[in-house]
Design a protein around this motif. Structure first.
Motif, PDB file in Angstrom:
ATOM      1  N   TYR A 169       0.751  -1.171  -0.053  1.00 35.19           N
ATOM      2  CA  TYR A 169      -0.114  -0.080   0.074  1.00 35.19           C
ATOM      3  C   TYR A 169       0.753   1.276   0.237  1.00 35.19           C
ATOM      4  CZ  TYR A 169      -2.921   3.691   1.752  1.00 35.19           C
ATOM      5  OH  TYR A 169      -3.501   4.932   2.022  1.00 35.19           O
ATOM      6  N   VAL A 179       1.142   4.144  -2.679  1.00 27.66           N
ATOM      7  CA  VAL A 179       0.988   5.581  -2.335  1.00 27.66           C
ATOM      8  C   VAL A 179       2.349   6.595  -3.037  1.00 27.66           C
ATOM      9  CG1 VAL A 179       1.263   7.154  -0.584  1.00 27.66           C
ATOM     10  CG2 VAL A 179      -0.518   5.411  -0.379  1.00 27.66           C
ATOM     11  N   THR A 190       2.265   6.240  -6.953  1.00 23.95           N
ATOM     12  CA  THR A 190       1.325   7.043  -7.342  1.00 23.95           C
ATOM     13  C   THR A 190       1.746   8.578  -7.239  1.00 23.95           C
ATOM     14  OG1 THR A 190      -0.456   5.707  -6.828  1.00 23.95           O
ATOM     15  CG2 THR A 190      -1.069   7.895  -7.104  1.00 23.95           C
ATOM     16  N   TRP A 192      -3.359   7.741 -11.533  1.00 29.07           N
ATOM     17  CA  TRP A 192      -3.551   6.263 -11.077  1.00 29.07           C
ATOM     18  C   TRP A 192      -2.850   5.126 -11.582  1.00 29.07           C
ATOM     19  CZ3 TRP A 192      -4.911   8.595  -6.570  1.00 29.07           C
ATOM     20  CH2 TRP A 192      -5.977   9.396  -6.661  1.00 29.07           C
ATOM     21  N   LEU A 206      -6.012  -3.809  -0.203  1.00 27.31           N
ATOM     22  CA  LEU A 206      -5.836  -2.707  -1.096  1.00 27.31           C
ATOM     23  C   LEU A 206      -7.354  -2.218  -1.301  1.00 27.31           C
ATOM     24  CD1 LEU A 206      -2.673  -3.390  -3.594  1.00 27.31           C
ATOM     25  CD2 LEU A 206      -2.845  -2.108  -1.359  1.00 27.31           C
ATOM     26  N   CYS A 236      -8.096   1.343  -0.546  1.00 23.69           N
ATOM     27  CA  CYS A 236      -8.260   2.398  -1.783  1.00 23.69           C
ATOM     28  C   CYS A 236      -9.466   2.050  -2.625  1.00 23.69           C
ATOM     29  CB  CYS A 236      -7.226   1.908  -2.818  1.00 23.69           C
ATOM     30  SG  CYS A 236      -5.627   1.989  -2.298  1.00 23.69           S
ATOM     31  N   ARG A 237      -9.696   2.760  -3.743  1.00 19.71           N
ATOM     32  CA  ARG A 237     -10.933   2.181  -4.467  1.00 19.71           C
ATOM     33  C   ARG A 237     -10.611   1.869  -6.072  1.00 19.71           C
ATOM     34  NH1 ARG A 237     -15.187   4.474  -7.829  1.00 19.71           N
ATOM     35  NH2 ARG A 237     -14.127   6.201  -8.596  1.00 19.71           N
ATOM     36  N   TRP A 246      -6.207   1.982  -9.288  1.00 26.47           N
ATOM     37  CA  TRP A 246      -6.366   2.327  -7.960  1.00 26.47           C
ATOM     38  C   TRP A 246      -6.208   3.575  -7.677  1.00 26.47           C
ATOM     39  CZ3 TRP A 246      -7.380  -1.732  -5.075  1.00 26.47           C
ATOM     40  CH2 TRP A 246      -6.913  -3.049  -5.392  1.00 26.47           C
ATOM     41  N   GLU A 247      -7.374   4.293  -7.192  1.00 28.19           N
ATOM     42  CA  GLU A 247      -7.701   5.422  -6.667  1.00 28.19           C
ATOM     43  C   GLU A 247      -7.632   5.529  -5.136  1.00 28.19           C
ATOM     44  OE1 GLU A 247     -11.594   6.717  -8.111  1.00 28.19           O
ATOM     45  OE2 GLU A 247     -11.088   6.535 -10.182  1.00 28.19           O
ATOM     46  N   ILE A 248      -6.763   6.838  -4.766  1.00 26.03           N
ATOM     47  CA  ILE A 248      -6.457   7.086  -3.566  1.00 26.03           C
ATOM     48  C   ILE A 248      -6.900   8.425  -3.410  1.00 26.03           C
ATOM     49  CG2 ILE A 248      -4.880   6.956  -1.578  1.00 26.03           C
ATOM     50  CD1 ILE A 248      -2.790   5.340  -3.398  1.00 26.03           C
TER      51      ILE A 248
END
Length: 129
Positions: free
Chosen positions: A34, A38, A41, A48, A73, A77-78, A85-87
């Motif tokens: 993770y 981060v 990204t 993303w 994850l 995240c989404r 992967w969106e944060i």
């Protein structure tokens, strides 16, 4: 230019307690992946990272470890409709830092003038201005 290079996005604002509360029950390996997601990204200008058969290479982790981390994850995240992967908190942070970066670049180009222009006389008398 040299001024722009000087003001690279320097940091991610991370609230330790908030993140620790979210990560405390996540296995250490998934936590590391993770954090890698981060950082990568952020380094990628907050574009993303796609979840595909190359993601483990992008994050520099073994494929098996990445596959094991994915359920965790998903909690942190989404996964977007196009499998990225969106944060959201990271995007907000990046926008804030980039706004400050633009102000720093602008002020850097002004040199000492930025500081001089911000100084106003203390007197209310017109002739003292």
């Amino acid at each position: 230019t040299m001024i722009e290079e000087k003001y690279e996005p320097p940091f991610i604002q991370l609230y330790v307690k908030q993140h620790w509360d979210e990560l405390r029950d996540i296995p250490a390996g998934a936590r590391g992946i993770y954090i890698s997601l981060v950082f990568k990204t952020w380094q990628n200008d907050c574009e993303w990272i796609k979840d595909d058969d190359q993601t483990h290479r992008v994050l520099k982790v073994p494929p098996r470890n990445y596959e094991r981390a994915k359920p965790y994850l998903m909690k942190l995240c989404r996964l977007s409709d196009d499998s990225c992967w969106e944060i959201p908190w990271l995007r907000d942070n990046y926008k804030k830092v980039m706004k400050q970066r633009e102000a720093n670049i602008h002020n850097g180009r002004l040199g000492g003038l930025a500081r001089v222009a911000s100084k106003q006389p203390l007197s209310h008398i017109y002739k003292d201005r």
